[in-house]
Scaffold this motif. Structure first.
Motif, PDB file in Angstrom:
ATOM      1  N   ALA A   9       0.830  -1.203   0.000  1.00 28.82           N
ATOM      2  CA  ALA A   9       0.000   0.000   0.000  1.00 28.82           C
ATOM      3  C   ALA A   9       0.870   1.260   0.000  1.00 28.82           C
ATOM      4  O   ALA A   9       0.548   2.248  -0.669  1.00 28.82           O
ATOM      5  CB  ALA A   9      -0.935   0.000   1.192  1.00 28.82           C
ATOM      6  N   LYS A  10       1.970   1.233   0.744  1.00 32.05           N
ATOM      7  CA  LYS A  10       2.878   2.384   0.732  1.00 32.05           C
ATOM      8  C   LYS A  10       3.487   2.568  -0.651  1.00 32.05           C
ATOM      9  O   LYS A  10       3.660   3.700  -1.118  1.00 32.05           O
ATOM     10  CB  LYS A  10       3.965   2.220   1.790  1.00 32.05           C
ATOM     11  N   ALA A  11       3.800   1.470  -1.320  1.00 30.96           N
ATOM     12  CA  ALA A  11       4.314   1.559  -2.690  1.00 30.96           C
ATOM     13  C   ALA A  11       3.260   2.153  -3.625  1.00 30.96           C
ATOM     14  O   ALA A  11       3.578   2.966  -4.502  1.00 30.96           O
ATOM     15  CB  ALA A  11       4.752   0.179  -3.179  1.00 30.96           C
ATOM     16  N   ALA A  12       2.000   1.764  -3.443  1.00 36.44           N
ATOM     17  CA  ALA A  12       0.920   2.334  -4.254  1.00 36.44           C
ATOM     18  C   ALA A  12       0.773   3.825  -3.970  1.00 36.44           C
ATOM     19  O   ALA A  12       0.519   4.615  -4.884  1.00 36.44           O
ATOM     20  CB  ALA A  12      -0.395   1.608  -3.963  1.00 36.44           C
ATOM     21  N   PHE A  13       0.937   4.239  -2.712  1.00 38.10           N
ATOM     22  CA  PHE A  13       0.861   5.658  -2.359  1.00 38.10           C
ATOM     23  C   PHE A  13       1.987   6.423  -3.041  1.00 38.10           C
ATOM     24  O   PHE A  13       1.769   7.505  -3.587  1.00 38.10           O
ATOM     25  CB  PHE A  13       0.955   5.832  -0.836  1.00 38.10           C
ATOM     26  N   VAL A  14       3.195   5.854  -3.015  1.00 38.75           N
ATOM     27  CA  VAL A  14       4.346   6.533  -3.621  1.00 38.75           C
ATOM     28  C   VAL A  14       4.144   6.686  -5.127  1.00 38.75           C
ATOM     29  O   VAL A  14       4.520   7.710  -5.710  1.00 38.75           O
ATOM     30  CB  VAL A  14       5.647   5.770  -3.290  1.00 38.75           C
ATOM     31  N   ARG A  68       1.244  12.219   5.092  1.00 39.57           N
ATOM     32  CA  ARG A  68       1.766  12.463   3.744  1.00 39.57           C
ATOM     33  C   ARG A  68       0.848  13.380   2.948  1.00 39.57           C
ATOM     34  O   ARG A  68       1.310  14.229   2.200  1.00 39.57           O
ATOM     35  CB  ARG A  68       1.941  11.142   2.985  1.00 39.57           C
ATOM     36  N   ILE A  69      -0.435  13.202   3.093  1.00 33.17           N
ATOM     37  CA  ILE A  69      -1.384  14.054   2.376  1.00 33.17           C
ATOM     38  C   ILE A  69      -1.244  15.497   2.835  1.00 33.17           C
ATOM     39  O   ILE A  69      -1.278  16.423   2.027  1.00 33.17           O
ATOM     40  CB  ILE A  69      -2.828  13.557   2.592  1.00 33.17           C
TER      41      ILE A  69
END
Length: 161
Positions: A9-14, A68-69
């Motif tokens: 999920a963090k990779a998808a966010f990045v 992050r947002i």
């Protein structure tokens, strides 16, 4: 499983970072995170048996997303409550998992078959010594303060479930 899902999920966010940290409105950013990032993180969450450690990982992942947002660095001294207030959000990832698990277990309990027998613990066999295993229904029973038979009876009525 939980840690691996959070990493994905963090990779998808990045991958969507430019979009999620752009000048879009806050409500649109929140919808995008819940759609693109949380769907990756919560894939298969219906079958997870969450211990306190995994719950902590999931809550910290949720706060990571909101920070992050809002473009808040980890070195900034901003409390989680302040981040949630700025994002106009509540902690909701664990409630989302509970809701998914309730839907899935309701579906399983209404059917007759091997999966229903396994969920109800009717499989014969010898269990080893030690602490009792955490079952799929334990967190639902904890949230609703009811026994398994009541949970099953309630799941039979699809509309109320």
């Amino acid at each position: 499983e939980v840690k691996a899902r959070i990493a994905m999920a963090k990779a998808a966010f990045v991958k969507k970072r430019i979009l999620l940290t752009s000048k879009l409105g806050l409500e649109m950013k929140k919808k995008l995170v819940k759609c693109y990032v949380w769907s990756v993180a919560l894939y298969g969450a219906e079958t997870w048996t969450l211990r306190k450690k995994e719950q902590k990982y999931l809550e910290s992942f949720e706060m990571w997303c909101w920070r992050r947002i809002e473009k808040i660095r980890w070195t900034d001294r901003v409390t989680n409550e302040e981040v949630l207030r700025r994002a106009n959000e509540q902690r909701s990832i664990l409630q989302a998992i509970t809701r998914r698990k309730a839907n899935w277990l309701g579906h399983i309990m209404r059917r007759n078959g091997l999966m229903s027998d396994i969920t109800e613990g009717q499989v014969e066999g010898k269990r080893g010594l030690g602490r009792r295993l955490i079952q799929l229904t334990d967190d639902l029973k904890q949230g609703k303060k009811m026994m398994f038979q009541e949970l099953k009876r309630e799941a039979e009525n699809r509309d109320n479930w």
